[in-house]
Every structure is written in C-alpha cells, then in structure tokens.
Design an enzyme around this catalytic site. Structure first.
Site, PDB file in Angstrom:
ATOM      1  N   TYR A   1      39.948  35.013  30.423  1.00 48.25           N
ATOM      2  CA  TYR A   1      38.937  34.879  31.472  1.00 48.25           C
ATOM      3  C   TYR A   1      37.542  35.120  30.914  1.00 48.25           C
ATOM      4  O   TYR A   1      37.322  36.049  30.130  1.00 48.25           O
ATOM      5  CB  TYR A   1      39.238  35.854  32.606  1.00 48.25           C
ATOM      6  CG  TYR A   1      38.415  35.581  33.837  1.00 48.25           C
ATOM      7  CD1 TYR A   1      38.451  34.339  34.454  1.00 48.25           C
ATOM      8  CD2 TYR A   1      37.592  36.564  34.385  1.00 48.25           C
ATOM      9  CE1 TYR A   1      37.701  34.073  35.582  1.00 48.25           C
ATOM     10  CE2 TYR A   1      36.839  36.310  35.520  1.00 48.25           C
ATOM     11  CZ  TYR A   1      36.898  35.065  36.102  1.00 48.25           C
ATOM     12  OH  TYR A   1      36.144  34.800  37.220  1.00 48.25           O
TER      13      TYR A   1
ATOM     14  N   GLU B   1      34.560  38.198  42.524  1.00 46.28           N
ATOM     15  CA  GLU B   1      34.501  36.929  43.241  1.00 46.28           C
ATOM     16  C   GLU B   1      35.894  36.412  43.555  1.00 46.28           C
ATOM     17  O   GLU B   1      36.155  35.905  44.650  1.00 46.28           O
ATOM     18  CB  GLU B   1      33.724  35.891  42.407  1.00 46.28           C
ATOM     19  CG  GLU B   1      32.232  36.147  42.306  1.00 46.28           C
ATOM     20  CD  GLU B   1      31.524  36.102  43.647  1.00 46.28           C
ATOM     21  OE1 GLU B   1      31.726  35.136  44.398  1.00 46.28           O
ATOM     22  OE2 GLU B   1      30.777  37.060  43.949  1.00 46.28           O
TER      23      GLU B   1
ATOM     24  N   ARG C   1      34.462  35.610  32.507  1.00 41.77           N
ATOM     25  CA  ARG C   1      33.426  36.434  33.162  1.00 41.77           C
ATOM     26  C   ARG C   1      33.836  37.889  33.025  1.00 41.77           C
ATOM     27  O   ARG C   1      34.653  38.391  33.789  1.00 41.77           O
ATOM     28  CB  ARG C   1      33.270  36.043  34.634  1.00 41.77           C
ATOM     29  CG  ARG C   1      32.680  34.656  34.807  1.00 41.77           C
ATOM     30  CD  ARG C   1      32.374  34.327  36.246  1.00 41.77           C
ATOM     31  NE  ARG C   1      31.816  32.988  36.358  1.00 41.77           N
ATOM     32  CZ  ARG C   1      32.527  31.885  36.569  1.00 41.77           C
ATOM     33  NH1 ARG C   1      33.852  31.985  36.688  1.00 41.77           N
ATOM     34  NH2 ARG C   1      31.951  30.712  36.650  1.00 41.77           N
TER      35      ARG C   1
ATOM     36  N   ASP D   1      40.814  34.219  40.570  1.00 42.41           N
ATOM     37  CA  ASP D   1      40.335  34.842  39.328  1.00 42.41           C
ATOM     38  C   ASP D   1      40.340  36.369  39.399  1.00 42.41           C
ATOM     39  O   ASP D   1      40.175  36.961  40.472  1.00 42.41           O
ATOM     40  CB  ASP D   1      38.921  34.350  39.006  1.00 42.41           C
ATOM     41  CG  ASP D   1      38.911  32.924  38.490  1.00 42.41           C
ATOM     42  OD1 ASP D   1      39.974  32.449  38.074  1.00 42.41           O
ATOM     43  OD2 ASP D   1      37.842  32.285  38.509  1.00 42.41           O
TER      44      ASP D   1
ATOM     45  N   ASP E   1      38.400  38.944  39.134  1.00 42.79           N
ATOM     46  CA  ASP E   1      37.149  39.695  39.224  1.00 42.79           C
ATOM     47  C   ASP E   1      36.753  39.823  40.689  1.00 42.79           C
ATOM     48  O   ASP E   1      37.517  39.463  41.588  1.00 42.79           O
ATOM     49  CB  ASP E   1      36.035  39.025  38.398  1.00 42.79           C
ATOM     50  CG  ASP E   1      35.699  37.618  38.894  1.00 42.79           C
ATOM     51  OD1 ASP E   1      36.360  37.137  39.836  1.00 42.79           O
ATOM     52  OD2 ASP E   1      34.784  36.999  38.331  1.00 42.79           O
TER      53      ASP E   1
ATOM     54  N   GLU F   1      41.788  28.689  42.576  1.00 44.80           N
ATOM     55  CA  GLU F   1      40.499  28.106  42.963  1.00 44.80           C
ATOM     56  C   GLU F   1      40.402  26.609  42.747  1.00 44.80           C
ATOM     57  O   GLU F   1      39.884  25.878  43.587  1.00 44.80           O
ATOM     58  CB  GLU F   1      39.335  28.759  42.183  1.00 44.80           C
ATOM     59  CG  GLU F   1      39.068  30.198  42.524  1.00 44.80           C
ATOM     60  CD  GLU F   1      39.810  31.141  41.611  1.00 44.80           C
ATOM     61  OE1 GLU F   1      39.389  32.286  41.491  1.00 44.80           O
ATOM     62  OE2 GLU F   1      40.825  30.742  41.005  1.00 44.80           O
TER      63      GLU F   1
ATOM     64  N   HIS G   1      37.256  43.650  32.190  1.00 49.32           N
ATOM     65  CA  HIS G   1      38.401  42.917  31.681  1.00 49.32           C
ATOM     66  C   HIS G   1      38.395  42.941  30.164  1.00 49.32           C
ATOM     67  O   HIS G   1      37.502  43.474  29.521  1.00 49.32           O
ATOM     68  CB  HIS G   1      38.355  41.464  32.175  1.00 49.32           C
ATOM     69  CG  HIS G   1      38.243  41.347  33.659  1.00 49.32           C
ATOM     70  ND1 HIS G   1      39.173  41.880  34.505  1.00 49.32           N
ATOM     71  CD2 HIS G   1      37.291  40.780  34.435  1.00 49.32           C
ATOM     72  CE1 HIS G   1      38.805  41.627  35.748  1.00 49.32           C
ATOM     73  NE2 HIS G   1      37.672  40.969  35.731  1.00 49.32           N
TER      74      HIS G   1
END
Length: 848
Positions: A296, A84, A298, A80, A82, A7, A343
């Site tokens: 990570y 998103e 989130r 990432d 997840d 990203e 996670h």
C-alpha cells in the site's frame, strides 16, 4: 456467497482472481457519500451533526451491492488499510443499513491487507474485525474541519477580494509557503564574493586542484575576498610563493543506505529522478498496488515486515553475493505517531522480481516500480566504504594555504544499485579523486585563477521539496499531499514552470489577506497542532467533537469580525503590508509610491474584474499608468503606459502594449478619428520580451490572403483567432496546429486542412493516433484519438481522457480497458451490444 467490496474495478478483478468462485467481489468506486456543498451540511448548533448525501454516480454502485446482498447475506468490507479506506467502509455500511439491505442478522466484517497478493488476501480473510470507529471519527473530524473552513472562509474571500476562488484548511497554509518563498527571492540582493583556484602539478606529473583557504596567515571566510581587486592581490600572493604539501590526511568513512520509501519520500524521489508530479506518482503507484506488485502506497511507515526483510536479504545474496549482505538485517524506526497511517513501507511484494523480469508495459509504472524495487533492496544492503582525503598545501612562511579534498570508493555496497537524489544539488568537491601525493612534496604552479561568485536566492519549491517541507512542519498527511499540491494549481493560485512552483497574483493576494485577517488559521504551528489532535483522535486519545467545538468557537468569531470590512480597507491593508515589496525605496530617495507618469498621483494595488491584480495611479482616469503586480523591475515593466516602442512602419509608430486580456501590438495611437487603431494579440507561446518590429508587423498583417480556392474562386485566408491559428474559406474555419504556419501555409496545404474539417452535421472520419486492437472482453476496436481537449481512448460510445502526463504512444490495451471501465462507471453509458453472428444453415442432405 459473501459479497466483498473494494474501491476500484481493477482491485476487484485482482482480488476476485485470488478468492475464486466462492465470493462476489464488487467495486464501490471510491467514496459513495459526501457532504452536500450547501449551508448546514455540518450543523454546528447540534453537536456537529453531519448530513450525508449519496452522489448520483454512486447510486448505481450502492444498488449493485444491495442487489448482491439480497441474494447473499454476508458483507465483507475490504477497502484500503488507512483512514480513508475505513471511512469508505463505514459509509457503505451506513448507506446499506439505511436502504435496509443490511439487517440485524446480516454478518458484516472488515478485512485489511497491505498488499494485493494471494497470501495477503487469504490471510486477511481469516482475521475479520469490525469497522474501526476511532479511525472513522478521525475522518469525520477532518472532513468537518475542511467543510467548516472552506464553506465559511471562501465567501469572505469572494466578497472582500475579487477574483479569489476559495480557501482550504491545509491548502492555504501550503500556498503561504510558496508565496513567502517567492517574496524572499524578490527582496534578495546578491552579494559578490571571490575565490581563488589553483591547478598544481605533483612530482609524478599529475594534476591537483586546490582552493585558497588562508591568506596573510588568516583563515578566509566566504566574503573575505570581496571584489576583483582583492582577488588579484590574492592571486599575486599565491604566485609569489613556493608551495609544498603540508599534510595528507586520509579518513575511512561509511555511507549507509536510505530507508525504504514512504509516501512523501516516494513523491520526492520520483520528482527528482523522473520529474513526476505528486498526483502522477500516486496514480502510477495506485496501479502498481492494484496489480499486486507493491504494498500500500499511502503510509508514514518505513519499517518492513520480517518476512520481507529476509526475502530482500535472500535476493541480495543471490544477485550480488555475500559481501553485499550486512551481518544482521537493517532496522528502520517507524516515524508515524498515529495508528491510521502507521503501515509498512512501500516495497515490492516479491523481492525476486525486478522490473526487467515483470515486463510492465506502461512506461511510468515500469520506472516507478524499478525505483521502489532498487530502493527497497538497497535499504538492506551493506554500507559503502569510502576513504576521504584532505591535502593541505602551504607556503614556507605560512602566509598562504590551499586545500584539496577528495574521496575514493573502496567498496560500493548499496551504491551498486541505488543512490538517493538531491534537491538543488551543487557540485561537491569531496567527490573528486585525488592523485598520489605525500607530505613534504613540492608542487608546481600550473595556473592560479580567481573566480567570481554571487550569493544565490533560496530556490523556488518543486513539488518534491514542498512535500518535504510540509512533512518537516507536520502539515498534511500521506493521503493528502498530492491533492493539496494539485488543488492550489487547479485554482490558479500557483503555476508550475520548469518543475518549479511560482505563485500567481491571486495566490499572493489570498495569502496576504489570510495572513492579516486569519493569521492564526494559516499558522504553521497551529495547523501542525491540529493535525496532531486529529492523530490523537485516530489513536482513541481524544474526542473528535471536542476538537471541532474548540476550533469552531474561535474560528466563527474570526469570521464574524470580518463582516464589516470594506474592500477599500482590505486593499489598503494589503498595500500597507506589501509596501516594502511593491514600493521599495529608490536610489533617488523620492517617494516610491509617486506616479512616474503624472508626478502627482499615488500608486497602489488595484484589482480588475478578471481577478488579476496590478499597480495603478490614484489619478485614474486622468492618468492611466499601470504596471504589473510586483516590485518595480518585474517582468514586463518595460512596457510603460504608452507601450514599448518597437519602430516605425510607413509613418506609423508600432508599439507593444499591455491589455486586460494580455499583451498586444498596436499600429499608431488612438485618435478621435480612429479611436481603435489596428491591434493584434500575442499568440500563446510568444513572450513579450521576444517581440520585435518584424514580428509585430507579421501579426498586424493578419488575416493573410493565401489565394482563391481552386473550386469556387473564393479567397482563402489564414489568421489567429480566439481558438488559435486557422484557415478560413467563406464561413468555414479549420484549425492548424502551429502559429508559425499561419505566415507560411500555401494553397495545397490550406485546401487539404479545409477538406479534412467536418461539415456541419457530418463528422469526417479522423485517423487514430494509435490503434490498440479489439477489446479483449467485449470486442470492438479500441483506439487512441486526438480531441479538442487532448488525447483520449475511444471504444464504442465511450470516450476516456488520458491521465495527465500520459503520452498516446505509451497507452497499452490494459490501461485503455481500465480507463474505459472507469469512464463507463462514471457516465453510466453502456456500449452497443454486439450483433450475434448469423447461424449457419445446416447443409442439405444428399439424396441417396
């Protein structure tokens, strides 16, 4: 050479360092596609087909990836781990396929890692997979729902409720929480109660504090001592009796550490301990993650990888010794139900590296890393052992009893390095340490004191307690908490004061409107159930188009029902719903909606063109009575329709008044000869309740003449204008930093300020707030400057605004380079190329 896409450029730089020259690592700069903000982006008539558009800023990033693929035919998506991140990978794959950069034989794989470390990245590269379409479908469902709600509900608000900006699927529910809490506070009526505290002396001369628990042989409830008379009688009852220790009971107790951080608990604790907002916490954590320092950030997970648990235990043993290490590792049950957020916890990637060893230069990052490190290590440490003691004290006849409580820490355990903060904590008597005392011992009465108390309203939400409440209700998810809380503030529905969230008029009205006309869609249970359905989609247990179809059928019908609503009907409905709040019954028993000014009109809620709400009289314009939106007695209510009288000056009445653009002071009254008497608005930071006659006259005296300019003799003036305090010379204006300086600034200072103001067409050089040095990669000075909209980083032609909450003194070269890179990518600006240094001419050969 495979092309790896992540990203952000910071993440790309770190991963490129681990993978080496055999890979090309590029950044997508977040999402590359989104739904265009226009009707039809989600086609509800044709299976919820979604029309995607590549953002202008993203086109160059997609092109860069496509160009790299033209030479190297393998794509690895490493966004990432997840929902998103999965969606970004899917968008990239789709966009590149449409460009024909991905062909049938182009290898495309997806890799995920929970930490940006060499071992994690290397291991992820060994385990590629395809894009997880179940996570993508969960994203598509959520994005479509948010679009359908926002794009269809917001126009209803604009038409029916002037001043309202927009509505959101989860944001409106979050706003409802804040508004309902504020209404609870406003209708709250404090109840008086008393307690009796005794300071007693032990036979060994030590002090012991106890509180009265039994009076007249009856156990006291909270409100049993209702007033000062009852309190005085209770004091007399204690004073008239001898007291002795009835019993001493000591009980051992253990306190276990809290679980490691997940997204919500990290946001809560960072708010309690540092005052960080949710967005600030996540932005800081993002940088720690991209630097490879934490996992990570989130996540709904609180479990820890087995190797991390063992590393934490090794660190505890080495730093604190065997006694701080429990016999077996602590296991924390993961509360995440859905795959896309389940996670590992948020933890350091290296358990041996505390904040002081890492030398993190950015203060917010250092504080947050230290918090994460201590919480993680503490979560695997031994329990704290306490001894809780209760001492009951009684009179011989049993009519009076008192109790003292306290505790002793026998072994500190995890408390040695970390203790969780509390929300709205009160003093806990159990934390006090008691003196040595034994059953049967007599006690001396040193002082018996009655204490008055009042019940307190429920506290306003902080960002931390709001996130905690949303989590309890099942509203929102880790990746959305920060944006939800930020959005309602950006829309001016909520303001933050002293870290507390207070609803604005617009926010209150939007909530009442939605609660009455779209009650189902701002319901806590409905929103939580919809979140659960989206979790089912991510787990592959439900079809996402079935969720959309079911929602849209009912929601579109609810939208259609409001098409015939008139604004007057909406306002009357709001008046009706808020009547107990806006017009509570008064002590006289008269109609609370009767206008106090004309005695004939009826009070009701009205809206101004600016979008603000107020209470006005139905006899307008004959009666111009207004008061602030809210119940009688709200702040500023003392300013009546004719203003608040402050005093007289030279025969003129000076008043404080409320206007469309805020409070102002006025000299005299409007007459036919002078329809607009002298007025002056209150400058920013001046509260209406602090304005007296002296301050009003100071404001009305502006502009203030300082004196003739020494060069041309033209008068220099000081005043307060639309853009704040200023000095003026002819047509030249120059701002001054403080309002108070308008009344004290002298000639030398005024001339200096005017001289530093650039003339039109020529920019005077400004002094940097902080000089950082030469850009490490491209050269050229990097400075922190002060701009009209706040401090920013300047390098060549690129100006990058500092993140909210970042002080100029705290900016490092590392942070500055990152902000410059992000800004350059967004704007497409390229710095001027450095001129190559002229080559030195070879020295002339000497003749032999």
């Amino acid at each position: 050479m495979p092309v790896v896409v992540v990203e952000s450029p910071a993440k790309a730089k770190t991963i490129n360092k681990y993978l080496g020259k055999d890979y090309i690592v590029l950044a997508s700069y977040g999402h590359v596609r989104d739904l265009p903000p226009k009707d039809g982006s989600v086609d509800t008539e044709h299976g919820f087909d979604m029309k995607w558009e590549i953002a202008n800023d993203s086109k160059k990033h997609v092109k860069a990836i496509a160009d790299a693929l033209a030479e190297d035919g393998e794509l690895i998506l490493a966004t990432d781990p997840d929902r998103e991140g999965e969606a970004i990978s899917w968008h990239l794959q789709e966009a590149l396929t449409k460009r024909k950069s991905i062909k049938k034989d182009t290898p495309v794989s997806r890799v995920v890692f929970n930490a940006i470390t060499k071992s994690a990245v290397t291991e992820a590269m060994k385990n590629p997979r395809a894009v997880d379409m179940e996570l993508v479908e969960a994203y598509l469902a959520r994005r479509a729902l948010d679009y359908l709600v926002g794009f269809n509900l917001s126009p209803v608000l604009w038409r029916k409720l002037p001043g309202a900006k927009s509505a959101g699927r989860v944001q409106s529910v979050c706003l409802r929480l804040i508004v309902e809490r504020e209404m609870e506070i406003e209708v709250f009526r404090a109840q008086e109660y008393w307690s009796v505290k005794a300071m007693l002396g032990t036979p060994r001369g030590q002090d012991l504090e106890a509180r009265l628990t039994v009076l007249g042989g009856k156990k006291l409830d909270k409100f049993d001592i209702a007033n000062d008379t009852a309190a005085e009688l209770a004091v007399q009852a204690v004073n008239s009796r001898d007291l002795m220790v009835k019993s001493v009971e000591a009980k051992p107790a253990n306190r276990n550490p809290s679980a490691p951080f997940m997204t919500s608990t990290l946001q809560q604790e960072a708010s309690r301990k540092f005052g960080f907002g949710a967005r600030q916490t996540m932005s800081t954590a993002q940088r720690l993650y991209e630097a490879g320092l934490i996992t990570y950030m989130r996540t709904d997970g609180i479990d820890m990888a087995p190797e991390a648990v063992m590393a934490a235990r090794d660190a505890i043993k080495e730093k604190y010794g065997e006694e701080y290490l429990p016999k077996s590792p602590r296991m924390y049950k993961n509360k995440a139900k859905n795959a896309q957020e389940a996670h590992e916890c948020i933890r350091p990637t290296d358990m041996m590296k505390s904040a002081d060893k890492l030398k993190i230069s950015e203060p917010d990052q250092r504080k947050l890393y230290d918090l994460i490190y201590k919480r993680t290590i503490a979560s695997q440490m031994a329990a704290a052992r306490m001894e809780r003691t209760t001492v009951d004290i009684a009179s011989a006849d049993g009519q009076v009893e008192l109790r003292a409580t306290g505790q002793v820490v026998l072994f500190d355990g995890f408390i040695k390095i970390y203790e969780e903060g509390r929300d709205d904590a009160v003093v806990d008597d159990d934390d006090k340490r008691l003196p040595q005392i034994a059953q049967g011992e007599p006690l001396d009465k040193r002082s018996i004191t009655p204490e008055q108390h009042f019940t307190q309203p429920p506290p306003r939400y902080t960002e931390a307690t709001l996130v905690k409440r949303m989590e309890e209700l099942g509203i929102g998810r880790p990746s959305t908490y920060a944006s939800i809380v930020t959005t309602i503030q950006d829309r001016d529905y909520v303001r933050k004061e002293k870290n507390r969230l207070i609803p604005e008029d617009k926010g209150r009205l939007v909530t009442v409107f939605l609660s009455n006309y779209f009650h189902k869609y701002v319901g806590y249970d409905f929103t939580a159930d919809l979140e659960a359905q989206l979790d089912d989609v991510s787990a592959g247990e439900r079809e996402y188009k079935d969720v959309l179809d079911k929602f849209w059928r009912d929601f579109s019908a609810a939208i259609a029902e409001t098409s015939e609503l008139r604004i007057t009907d909406v306002l009357e409905k709001i008046n009706e719903v808020l009547e107990p709040h806006l017009f509570p019954a008064n002590e006289e028993g008269t109609d609370p909606r009767l206008c106090p000014n004309c005695g004939a009109g009826r009070l009701s809620m009205r809206t101004a063109r600016s979008g603000g709400a107020f209470i006005g009289c139905s006899n307008y314009p004959e009666c111009r009575f207004t008061r602030p939106f809210g119940p009688p007695g709200a702040e500023g209510d003392e300013i009546g329709p004719d203003g608040k009288y402050l005093g007289d000056d030279n025969g003129d009445k000076i008043t404080l008044r409320k206007g469309r653009f805020g409070p102002y002071v006025q000299r005299g009254d409007a007459t036919e000869e002078e329809p607009k008497p002298p007025r002056a608005s209150l400058p920013k930071g001046w509260a209406p309740d602090e304005i007296d006659l002296e301050k009003a006259l100071m404001l009305l005296s502006l502009p203030r003449e300082i004196g003739p300019h020494p060069e041309d003799g033209e008068m220099i003036e000081a005043g307060i204008g639309r853009y704040g305090p200023f000095v003026k010379h002819g047509k030249k204006y120059a701002n001054i930093p403080e309002v108070d300086e308008v009344f004290t600034i002298g000639m030398n200072r005024a001339v200096e300020v005017l001289a530093s103001k650039p003339t039109r067409g020529k920019a005077a050089p400004t002094t940097p707030l902080k000089e950082l040095g030469e850009h490490p990669e491209s050269g050229g000075p990097v400075n922190v400057m002060n701009g009209r909209y706040g401090p920013y980083v300047k390098w060549d032609k690129i100006n990058a605004t500092l993140p909210k909450g970042t002080e100029p003194a705290d900016v490092t070269m590392e942070l500055a380079v990152q902000l410059i890179a992000e800004r350059a990518a967004k704007t497409g600006k390229k710095p001027a190329r450095k001129k190559a240094a002229p080559k030195k001419k070879p020295a002339a050969k000497k003749k032999s």
